[in-house]
Design a protein around this motif. Structure first.
Motif, PDB file in Angstrom:
ATOM      1  N   ILE A 139       0.841  -1.200   0.000  1.00 59.67           N
ATOM      2  CA  ILE A 139       0.000   0.000   0.000  1.00 59.67           C
ATOM      3  C   ILE A 139       0.875   1.249   0.000  1.00 59.67           C
ATOM      4  CG2 ILE A 139      -1.723   1.334   1.293  1.00 59.67           C
ATOM      5  CD1 ILE A 139      -2.653  -1.348   2.531  1.00 59.67           C
ATOM      6  N   SER A 161      -1.520  -4.579   0.189  1.00 65.17           N
ATOM      7  CA  SER A 161      -1.400  -4.825   1.628  1.00 65.17           C
ATOM      8  C   SER A 161      -0.039  -4.352   2.123  1.00 65.17           C
ATOM      9  CB  SER A 161      -1.558  -6.318   1.928  1.00 65.17           C
ATOM     10  OG  SER A 161      -1.416  -6.580   3.312  1.00 65.17           O
ATOM     11  N   PHE A 166      -8.044  -4.105  -0.599  1.00 59.68           N
ATOM     12  CA  PHE A 166      -7.081  -3.859   0.475  1.00 59.68           C
ATOM     13  C   PHE A 166      -7.132  -5.016   1.467  1.00 59.68           C
ATOM     14  CE2 PHE A 166      -7.334   0.248  -1.366  1.00 59.68           C
ATOM     15  CZ  PHE A 166      -6.166   0.926  -1.024  1.00 59.68           C
ATOM     16  N   THR A 201      -5.894  -6.013   4.975  1.00 58.97           N
ATOM     17  CA  THR A 201      -5.300  -5.277   6.085  1.00 58.97           C
ATOM     18  C   THR A 201      -5.025  -6.136   7.308  1.00 58.97           C
ATOM     19  OG1 THR A 201      -7.482  -4.540   6.881  1.00 58.97           O
ATOM     20  CG2 THR A 201      -6.336  -3.106   5.338  1.00 58.97           C
TER      21      THR A 201
END
Length: 432
Positions: free
Chosen positions: A127, A151, A177, A179
């Motif tokens: 990310i 990620s 995403f 996480t």
């Protein structure tokens, strides 16, 4: 040569079938599925009578360690471990060295996977640059290079403003995403579940609230931005409830749980065995029950291994100095079958859905099914095959497996990718 898988019990959640069928494979694809397919001279017969034929397993959370940490694992050893475990597709996390935050590293992983790997490898991009949580990575370039998700893995993006901007920027690229939810300020040096485990061991505690606070934050950010959110390795009762409520509100959210969090609990760390040291930590029995319930009612969508191999000497130290992580690709399926399927908590159909079909759907991967015209990514499983987990039998470089010494049933005996047999268990005769 054509291959004909005979007399297997095909389990396919996509089509809702669990029945005895033959599967004909040609040029790596399934060309016919029927109750009885005639044998011809130009066909290799693979007789799997009494065994189950499943779509190849798909794991959204794997650490292959290459590049940079080849002493822990390589793409070659990791994909072979995955094949032994019945996985035909895995998504590899970006916490490499250098971090997979740019197209060059992604291309390296793709090249090495094509050269050394035996199954499909889908890279996940970081990310933020260097996974430091400060500056957003070049997400468009990562998408173009072929990443399937984003990620920062074990490093939560603690700055909510950065996370919001990343979600807003990535949404047009349709990337999910994944996480790791951990408030670093609350965890501090926590190693075991805060409560019974920390009290009994004297080790620093990791409170459930540290996980739940970031789950709640990421849910709110996903609601705000419209981003697709996948919560990695949920471990707490409160976390399951937050996800359940978010789904009820229509948030685009999915979640995973690991085999070790489903079948182990905080009491296991009382031995100070570093094979039980994992992040997030093993939680209470109440949390464990909530995870199973969440898996049963669909709040938790999938089972993922979080395969995190480490070198032998790294784990053979005092508990507080050992790295977090479990190497679980090879034992994930038999652990689930032995503990949850055998006890009636999940059906085999449920397991296939949560370890193959649904993971593929979450990231829109064209795998995880058994249908005519699809590529033949398959695993044959013997539900009666019982075997003890032994260090010497593990293919992964990482021997840090908490199930060593356990007798498990439901082992994969053959794994096939694009019609090619990439793993065959010793003692299993695949025919002529």
């Amino acid at each position: 040569m054509k291959k004909l898988i005979k007399n297997g019990i095909v389990v396919d959640p996509e089509r809702g079938r669990k029945e005895k069928l033959d599967i004909l494979i040609e040029n790596g694809k399934i060309v016919r599925i029927a109750e009885k397919i005639e044998e011809t001279e130009d066909v290799k017969i693979i007789d799997v009578t009494g065994k189950y034929v499943l779509p190849g397993l798909v794991d959204l959370h794997v650490h292959l360690r290459e590049p940079g940490f080849e002493h822990k694992e390589t793409i070659a050893t990791g994909t072979r471990a995955a094949a032994k475990g019945g996985f035909t597709s895995i998504c590899c996390m970006p916490n490499t060295d250098p971090v997979a935050d740019n197209p060059s590293v992604i291309r390296y992983i793709q090249h090495r996977s094509a050269e050394e790997g035996v199954i499909r490898v889908f890279p996940i991009g970081a990310i933020t640059k260097g996974s430091k949580g400060e500056e957003i990575a070049e997400i468009g370039m990562l998408k173009e290079a072929g990443v399937v998700a984003l990620s920062d893995d074990g490093r939560t993006v603690m700055n909510s403003g950065v996370m919001r901007r990343a979600m807003e920027y990535a949404t047009p690229f349709d990337l999910t995403f994944i996480t790791h939810c951990e408030d670093h300020n609350l965890v501090d040096n926590g190693m075991v579940n805060e409560g019974y485990a920390s009290m009994m061991t004297g080790l620093p505690g990791y409170p459930a609230e540290a996980e739940e606070i970031i789950i709640a934050r990421d849910i709110k950010l996903a609601e705000l931005t419209g981003a697709k959110l996948h919560i990695a390795h949920v471990t707490t009762k409160g976390g399951v409830e937050l996800i359940r409520q978010a789904k009820a509100r229509g948030v685009s959210i999915t979640a995973e749980v690991t085999p070790h969090h489903l079948v182990l609990c905080e009491e296991d760390v009382l031995s100070y065995d570093t094979n039980f040291k994992v992040n997030p930590p093993l939680r209470s029995k109440e949390d464990q029950a909530a995870l199973i319930e969440g898996l049963q009612d669909g709040t938790i969508d999938i089972i993922a291994t979080d395969h995190a191999p480490h070198a032998y000497e790294e784990k053979m130290v005092e508990f507080q100095w050992a790295p977090f992580g479990i190497a679980g690709l090879e034992t994930a399926l038999p652990v689930i079958i032995t503990t949850l399927v055998k006890d009636g908590k999940l059906s085999l159909m449920d397991v296939v859905k949560k370890m193959s079909t649904k993971p593929a759907q979450i990231l829109d991967l064209s795998v995880g099914g058994i249908g005519e015209g699809q590529e033949a990514d398959l695993v044959v499983v013997d539900l009666e095959w019982e075997e003890e987990v032994r260090v010497k039998d593990l293919v992964s470089k990482g021997k840090n497996n908490p199930f060593i010494g356990w007798k498990l049933i439901g082992w994969p005996v053959m794994t096939m990718v694009k019609g090619k047999i990439v793993y065959q268990r010793s003692g299993f005769n695949a025919g002529n």
